[in-house]
Scaffold this motif. Structure first.
Motif, PDB file in Angstrom:
ATOM      1  N   ARG A  74      -7.813  66.996 -44.041  1.00 27.33           N
ATOM      2  CA  ARG A  74      -9.230  66.881 -43.685  1.00 27.33           C
ATOM      3  C   ARG A  74     -10.064  66.173 -44.742  1.00 27.33           C
ATOM      4  O   ARG A  74     -11.207  66.543 -44.995  1.00 27.33           O
ATOM      5  CB  ARG A  74      -9.829  68.250 -43.359  1.00 27.33           C
ATOM      6  CG  ARG A  74      -9.091  69.022 -42.297  1.00 27.33           C
ATOM      7  CD  ARG A  74      -9.000  68.292 -41.006  1.00 27.33           C
ATOM      8  NE  ARG A  74     -10.199  68.543 -40.230  1.00 27.33           N
ATOM      9  CZ  ARG A  74     -10.487  67.917 -39.120  1.00 27.33           C
ATOM     10  NH1 ARG A  74      -9.695  66.992 -38.649  1.00 27.33           N
ATOM     11  NH2 ARG A  74     -11.569  68.195 -38.469  1.00 27.33           N
ATOM     12  N   LEU A  75      -9.498  65.120 -45.350  1.00 24.01           N
ATOM     13  CA  LEU A  75     -10.313  64.274 -46.224  1.00 24.01           C
ATOM     14  C   LEU A  75     -11.301  63.558 -45.318  1.00 24.01           C
ATOM     15  O   LEU A  75     -10.905  62.831 -44.408  1.00 24.01           O
ATOM     16  CB  LEU A  75      -9.449  63.268 -46.978  1.00 24.01           C
ATOM     17  CG  LEU A  75     -10.214  62.263 -47.840  1.00 24.01           C
ATOM     18  CD1 LEU A  75     -10.995  62.966 -48.946  1.00 24.01           C
ATOM     19  CD2 LEU A  75      -9.249  61.237 -48.426  1.00 24.01           C
ATOM     20  N   ALA A  76     -12.561  63.816 -45.527  1.00 23.23           N
ATOM     21  CA  ALA A  76     -13.597  63.215 -44.682  1.00 23.23           C
ATOM     22  C   ALA A  76     -14.802  62.882 -45.544  1.00 23.23           C
ATOM     23  O   ALA A  76     -15.176  63.652 -46.434  1.00 23.23           O
ATOM     24  CB  ALA A  76     -14.005  64.189 -43.573  1.00 23.23           C
ATOM     25  N   VAL A  77     -15.388  61.734 -45.276  1.00 22.97           N
ATOM     26  CA  VAL A  77     -16.598  61.286 -45.972  1.00 22.97           C
ATOM     27  C   VAL A  77     -17.594  60.855 -44.909  1.00 22.97           C
ATOM     28  O   VAL A  77     -17.228  60.148 -43.953  1.00 22.97           O
ATOM     29  CB  VAL A  77     -16.293  60.129 -46.952  1.00 22.97           C
ATOM     30  CG1 VAL A  77     -17.564  59.604 -47.587  1.00 22.97           C
ATOM     31  CG2 VAL A  77     -15.294  60.579 -48.020  1.00 22.97           C
ATOM     32  N   HIS A  78     -18.828  61.282 -45.084  1.00 24.90           N
ATOM     33  CA  HIS A  78     -19.861  60.912 -44.112  1.00 24.90           C
ATOM     34  C   HIS A  78     -19.922  59.385 -43.999  1.00 24.90           C
ATOM     35  O   HIS A  78     -19.895  58.676 -45.017  1.00 24.90           O
ATOM     36  CB  HIS A  78     -21.222  61.463 -44.547  1.00 24.90           C
ATOM     37  CG  HIS A  78     -22.226  61.404 -43.461  1.00 24.90           C
ATOM     38  ND1 HIS A  78     -22.873  60.230 -43.105  1.00 24.90           N
ATOM     39  CD2 HIS A  78     -22.680  62.355 -42.612  1.00 24.90           C
ATOM     40  CE1 HIS A  78     -23.691  60.469 -42.105  1.00 24.90           C
ATOM     41  NE2 HIS A  78     -23.586  61.746 -41.781  1.00 24.90           N
ATOM     42  N   PRO A  79     -20.010  58.852 -42.780  1.00 21.12           N
ATOM     43  CA  PRO A  79     -20.016  57.398 -42.591  1.00 21.12           C
ATOM     44  C   PRO A  79     -21.075  56.655 -43.410  1.00 21.12           C
ATOM     45  O   PRO A  79     -20.840  55.515 -43.823  1.00 21.12           O
ATOM     46  CB  PRO A  79     -20.276  57.237 -41.084  1.00 21.12           C
ATOM     47  CG  PRO A  79     -19.767  58.498 -40.473  1.00 21.12           C
ATOM     48  CD  PRO A  79     -20.030  59.574 -41.494  1.00 21.12           C
ATOM     49  N   GLU A  80     -22.204  57.274 -43.676  1.00 20.62           N
ATOM     50  CA  GLU A  80     -23.275  56.589 -44.414  1.00 20.62           C
ATOM     51  C   GLU A  80     -23.004  56.453 -45.909  1.00 20.62           C
ATOM     52  O   GLU A  80     -23.696  55.686 -46.581  1.00 20.62           O
ATOM     53  CB  GLU A  80     -24.602  57.317 -44.188  1.00 20.62           C
ATOM     54  CG  GLU A  80     -25.097  57.209 -42.758  1.00 20.62           C
ATOM     55  CD  GLU A  80     -26.401  57.947 -42.529  1.00 20.62           C
ATOM     56  OE1 GLU A  80     -27.031  58.410 -43.500  1.00 20.62           O
ATOM     57  OE2 GLU A  80     -26.786  58.073 -41.346  1.00 20.62           O
ATOM     58  N   VAL A  81     -22.014  57.183 -46.430  1.00 20.80           N
ATOM     59  CA  VAL A  81     -21.737  57.099 -47.875  1.00 20.80           C
ATOM     60  C   VAL A  81     -20.295  56.691 -48.173  1.00 20.80           C
ATOM     61  O   VAL A  81     -19.821  56.869 -49.296  1.00 20.80           O
ATOM     62  CB  VAL A  81     -22.102  58.414 -48.611  1.00 20.80           C
ATOM     63  CG1 VAL A  81     -23.584  58.708 -48.489  1.00 20.80           C
ATOM     64  CG2 VAL A  81     -21.273  59.575 -48.108  1.00 20.80           C
ATOM     65  N   ARG A  82     -19.621  56.142 -47.196  1.00 20.09           N
ATOM     66  CA  ARG A  82     -18.255  55.677 -47.438  1.00 20.09           C
ATOM     67  C   ARG A  82     -18.265  54.487 -48.395  1.00 20.09           C
ATOM     68  O   ARG A  82     -19.241  53.768 -48.499  1.00 20.09           O
ATOM     69  CB  ARG A  82     -17.576  55.301 -46.121  1.00 20.09           C
ATOM     70  CG  ARG A  82     -17.275  56.540 -45.308  1.00 20.09           C
ATOM     71  CD  ARG A  82     -16.539  56.247 -44.031  1.00 20.09           C
ATOM     72  NE  ARG A  82     -16.292  57.513 -43.338  1.00 20.09           N
ATOM     73  CZ  ARG A  82     -16.169  57.630 -42.045  1.00 20.09           C
ATOM     74  NH1 ARG A  82     -16.227  56.563 -41.259  1.00 20.09           N
ATOM     75  NH2 ARG A  82     -15.961  58.816 -41.512  1.00 20.09           N
ATOM     76  N   ARG A  83     -17.141  54.337 -49.108  1.00 20.71           N
ATOM     77  CA  ARG A  83     -16.951  53.248 -50.075  1.00 20.71           C
ATOM     78  C   ARG A  83     -17.890  53.397 -51.283  1.00 20.71           C
ATOM     79  O   ARG A  83     -18.268  52.409 -51.891  1.00 20.71           O
ATOM     80  CB  ARG A  83     -17.066  51.895 -49.410  1.00 20.71           C
ATOM     81  CG  ARG A  83     -16.055  51.751 -48.261  1.00 20.71           C
ATOM     82  CD  ARG A  83     -15.780  50.353 -47.835  1.00 20.71           C
ATOM     83  NE  ARG A  83     -15.419  49.436 -48.887  1.00 20.71           N
ATOM     84  CZ  ARG A  83     -14.191  49.289 -49.415  1.00 20.71           C
ATOM     85  NH1 ARG A  83     -13.195  50.026 -48.994  1.00 20.71           N
ATOM     86  NH2 ARG A  83     -13.969  48.392 -50.360  1.00 20.71           N
ATOM     87  N   GLN A  84     -18.244  54.645 -51.594  1.00 20.79           N
ATOM     88  CA  GLN A  84     -19.080  54.918 -52.763  1.00 20.79           C
ATOM     89  C   GLN A  84     -18.379  55.857 -53.742  1.00 20.79           C
ATOM     90  O   GLN A  84     -19.003  56.423 -54.628  1.00 20.79           O
ATOM     91  CB  GLN A  84     -20.422  55.515 -52.337  1.00 20.79           C
ATOM     92  CG  GLN A  84     -21.269  54.558 -51.514  1.00 20.79           C
ATOM     93  CD  GLN A  84     -22.586  55.167 -51.087  1.00 20.79           C
ATOM     94  OE1 GLN A  84     -23.095  56.106 -51.704  1.00 20.79           O
ATOM     95  NE2 GLN A  84     -23.149  54.643 -50.013  1.00 20.79           N
ATOM     96  N   GLY A  85     -17.072  56.067 -53.569  1.00 21.72           N
ATOM     97  CA  GLY A  85     -16.305  56.878 -54.496  1.00 21.72           C
ATOM     98  C   GLY A  85     -16.223  58.356 -54.176  1.00 21.72           C
ATOM     99  O   GLY A  85     -15.662  59.126 -54.954  1.00 21.72           O
ATOM    100  N   VAL A  86     -16.754  58.770 -53.033  1.00 16.23           N
ATOM    101  CA  VAL A  86     -16.737  60.197 -52.677  1.00 16.23           C
ATOM    102  C   VAL A  86     -15.302  60.662 -52.440  1.00 16.23           C
ATOM    103  O   VAL A  86     -14.883  61.708 -52.961  1.00 16.23           O
ATOM    104  CB  VAL A  86     -17.630  60.473 -51.449  1.00 16.23           C
ATOM    105  CG1 VAL A  86     -17.508  61.931 -51.008  1.00 16.23           C
ATOM    106  CG2 VAL A  86     -19.082  60.127 -51.760  1.00 16.23           C
ATOM    107  N   ALA A  87     -14.530  59.911 -51.674  1.00 16.18           N
ATOM    108  CA  ALA A  87     -13.139  60.303 -51.403  1.00 16.18           C
ATOM    109  C   ALA A  87     -12.340  60.357 -52.693  1.00 16.18           C
ATOM    110  O   ALA A  87     -11.577  61.302 -52.927  1.00 16.18           O
ATOM    111  CB  ALA A  87     -12.494  59.335 -50.411  1.00 16.18           C
ATOM    112  N   ARG A  88     -12.515  59.376 -53.535  1.00 21.08           N
ATOM    113  CA  ARG A  88     -11.786  59.346 -54.809  1.00 21.08           C
ATOM    114  C   ARG A  88     -12.144  60.570 -55.652  1.00 21.08           C
ATOM    115  O   ARG A  88     -11.272  61.216 -56.228  1.00 21.08           O
ATOM    116  CB  ARG A  88     -12.083  58.062 -55.570  1.00 21.08           C
ATOM    117  CG  ARG A  88     -11.280  57.946 -56.872  1.00 21.08           C
ATOM    118  CD  ARG A  88     -11.537  56.638 -57.599  1.00 21.08           C
ATOM    119  NE  ARG A  88     -11.314  55.480 -56.769  1.00 21.08           N
ATOM    120  CZ  ARG A  88     -10.140  54.866 -56.614  1.00 21.08           C
ATOM    121  NH1 ARG A  88      -9.080  55.338 -57.218  1.00 21.08           N
ATOM    122  NH2 ARG A  88     -10.034  53.798 -55.859  1.00 21.08           N
TER     123      ARG A  88
END
Length: 140
Positions: A74-88
């Motif tokens: 369930r790795l999930a990042v809100h679409p509005e903040v993707r590619r900002q390092g949240v998943a990492r």
């Protein structure tokens, strides 16, 4: 990224997490209900990691350790903040948790059709193991 806070979920977070997954996660799980989330947190209070920015939930990952293997879900990042390092940041927190409990390798369940997720996992050092359909990364 300085304003990103990662913390373990509490039982009271269950409804917010479920609502978040409806917006940010791909697919659903058989455990996507309050009893499932509350049960996870009760069994392993540090497993469900949440990323918040200004008190708003922007990411999640389940970092489960069964005493033998380290599993990521369930790795999930809100679409509005993707590619900002949240998943990492979430994966780094999960890996720190695994190392602290003696984990040696993290594995992730990743939907085959979710190419965006596959890119995120690969960017964090995870590689596909086609014979198992899991992605793994040695932690030591």
């Amino acid at each position: 990224m300085n304003d990103l806070r990662i913390r373990s979920a509490a039982p009271a977070d269950a409804a917010a997490v479920l609502a978040f997954w409806q917006v940010a996660a791909e697919g659903t799980s058989i455990s996507d209900d309050e009893a499932g989330v509350v049960g996870l947190v009760a069994r392993d209070p540090e497993a469900l990691l949440l990323a918040e920015r200004d008190g708003v939930l922007v990411g999640s990952v389940i970092a489960g350790f069964d005493g033998w293997r380290c599993h990521l879900y369930r790795l999930a990042v809100h679409p509005e903040v993707r590619r900002q390092g949240v998943a990492r940041a979430l994966l780094e927190a999960a890996e720190e948790r695994f190392l602290a409990v003696g984990g040696r390798r993290g594995d992730a369940m990743v939907l085959v059709a979710n190419e965006r997720a596959q890119h995120a996992w690969r960017a964090s050092g995870y590689l596909p193991e086609e014979r198992w359909r899991r992605w793994t990364k040695r932690l030591r």
